[in-house]
Design a protein around this motif. Sequence first.
Motif, PDB file in Angstrom:
ATOM      1  N   SER A 117     -14.604   0.025   7.096  1.00  0.00           N
ATOM      2  CA  SER A 117     -13.394   0.391   5.965  1.00  0.00           C
ATOM      3  C   SER A 117     -13.297  -1.125   5.300  1.00  0.00           C
ATOM      4  O   SER A 117     -13.410  -2.081   5.920  1.00  0.00           O
ATOM      5  CB  SER A 117     -12.504   0.703   6.489  1.00  0.00           C
ATOM      6  N   GLY A 118     -13.094  -1.086   3.903  1.00  0.00           N
ATOM      7  CA  GLY A 118     -12.733  -2.082   3.264  1.00  0.00           C
ATOM      8  C   GLY A 118     -11.408  -1.875   2.501  1.00  0.00           C
ATOM      9  O   GLY A 118     -10.759  -2.686   2.052  1.00  0.00           O
ATOM     10  N   SER A 119     -10.692  -0.686   2.558  1.00  0.00           N
ATOM     11  CA  SER A 119      -9.599  -0.338   2.144  1.00  0.00           C
ATOM     12  C   SER A 119      -8.562   0.454   3.118  1.00  0.00           C
ATOM     13  O   SER A 119      -9.115   0.777   4.412  1.00  0.00           O
ATOM     14  CB  SER A 119      -9.852   0.904   0.867  1.00  0.00           C
ATOM     15  N   ILE A 120      -7.395   0.559   2.961  1.00  0.00           N
ATOM     16  CA  ILE A 120      -6.466   1.053   3.950  1.00  0.00           C
ATOM     17  C   ILE A 120      -5.642   2.145   3.160  1.00  0.00           C
ATOM     18  O   ILE A 120      -5.719   2.233   2.060  1.00  0.00           O
ATOM     19  CB  ILE A 120      -5.602   0.163   4.395  1.00  0.00           C
ATOM     20  N   LYS A 172      -8.969  -8.614   8.727  1.00  0.00           N
ATOM     21  CA  LYS A 172      -9.717  -8.155   7.792  1.00  0.00           C
ATOM     22  C   LYS A 172     -11.040  -7.814   8.112  1.00  0.00           C
ATOM     23  O   LYS A 172     -11.811  -6.794   7.914  1.00  0.00           O
ATOM     24  CB  LYS A 172      -9.662  -8.898   6.634  1.00  0.00           C
ATOM     25  N   SER A 185       0.064   4.383  -0.147  1.00  0.00           N
ATOM     26  CA  SER A 185      -0.384   5.629   0.839  1.00  0.00           C
ATOM     27  C   SER A 185      -0.166   5.190   2.135  1.00  0.00           C
ATOM     28  O   SER A 185       0.243   5.919   2.996  1.00  0.00           O
ATOM     29  CB  SER A 185      -2.167   5.668   0.739  1.00  0.00           C
ATOM     30  N   CYS A 186      -0.142   3.869   2.686  1.00  0.00           N
ATOM     31  CA  CYS A 186       0.437   3.499   3.968  1.00  0.00           C
ATOM     32  C   CYS A 186       1.908   3.666   4.284  1.00  0.00           C
ATOM     33  O   CYS A 186       2.123   4.295   5.176  1.00  0.00           O
ATOM     34  CB  CYS A 186       0.152   2.034   4.112  1.00  0.00           C
ATOM     35  N   CYS A 206       0.738  -1.165   0.126  1.00  0.00           N
ATOM     36  CA  CYS A 206      -0.043   0.088   0.001  1.00  0.00           C
ATOM     37  C   CYS A 206       0.621   1.170   0.006  1.00  0.00           C
ATOM     38  O   CYS A 206       1.534   1.481   1.184  1.00  0.00           O
ATOM     39  CB  CYS A 206      -1.017   0.003   1.212  1.00  0.00           C
ATOM     40  N   ARG A 260      -9.810   7.595   7.992  1.00  0.00           N
ATOM     41  CA  ARG A 260      -9.698   6.664   6.614  1.00  0.00           C
ATOM     42  C   ARG A 260      -8.558   7.529   5.662  1.00  0.00           C
ATOM     43  O   ARG A 260      -8.730   8.812   5.735  1.00  0.00           O
ATOM     44  CB  ARG A 260     -10.960   6.537   5.970  1.00  0.00           C
ATOM     45  N   ASP A 261      -7.936   6.865   4.878  1.00  0.00           N
ATOM     46  CA  ASP A 261      -7.150   7.484   3.919  1.00  0.00           C
ATOM     47  C   ASP A 261      -5.848   8.030   4.578  1.00  0.00           C
ATOM     48  O   ASP A 261      -5.525   7.899   5.532  1.00  0.00           O
ATOM     49  CB  ASP A 261      -7.905   8.156   2.972  1.00  0.00           C
TER      50      ASP A 261
END
Length: 111
Positions: free
Chosen positions: A73-76, A65, A27-28, A25, A95-96
């Motif tokens: 949330s379904g995304s990280i 998960k 962004s992570c 990821c 988030r994000d």
Amino acid sequence: AFDPQAFTEDLGTEPMLLEFTADWCPSCKAMEHTTLNKTRMARLREQYKMRTIRVDLTRDDPVAKQLLLSLGSGSIPVIALFPAGENAKKPLVLRDLVTPQQLKNALSRTF
């Protein structure tokens, strides 16, 4: 590191910050070098007397998960702030991408 049993047992006993991340990821990784860098996090851990837990989703982890999904949330990336006490089951979820100032404001409101 995330340990589901320890998380469940310790929920509510102290403030906790959970960081949902993965090696794949971008962004992570950006947040790890900016908002969640080691120096800042050490200072915030001390200031808020909180435990920080990294929930690594690099490999498939059905329990982690499911926790992410339960937070809506379904995304990280996702940061979840769990306060101590009776509101522990009502975390603040960020988030994000989150800036250092946004994190600081969220910590002040939650802890």
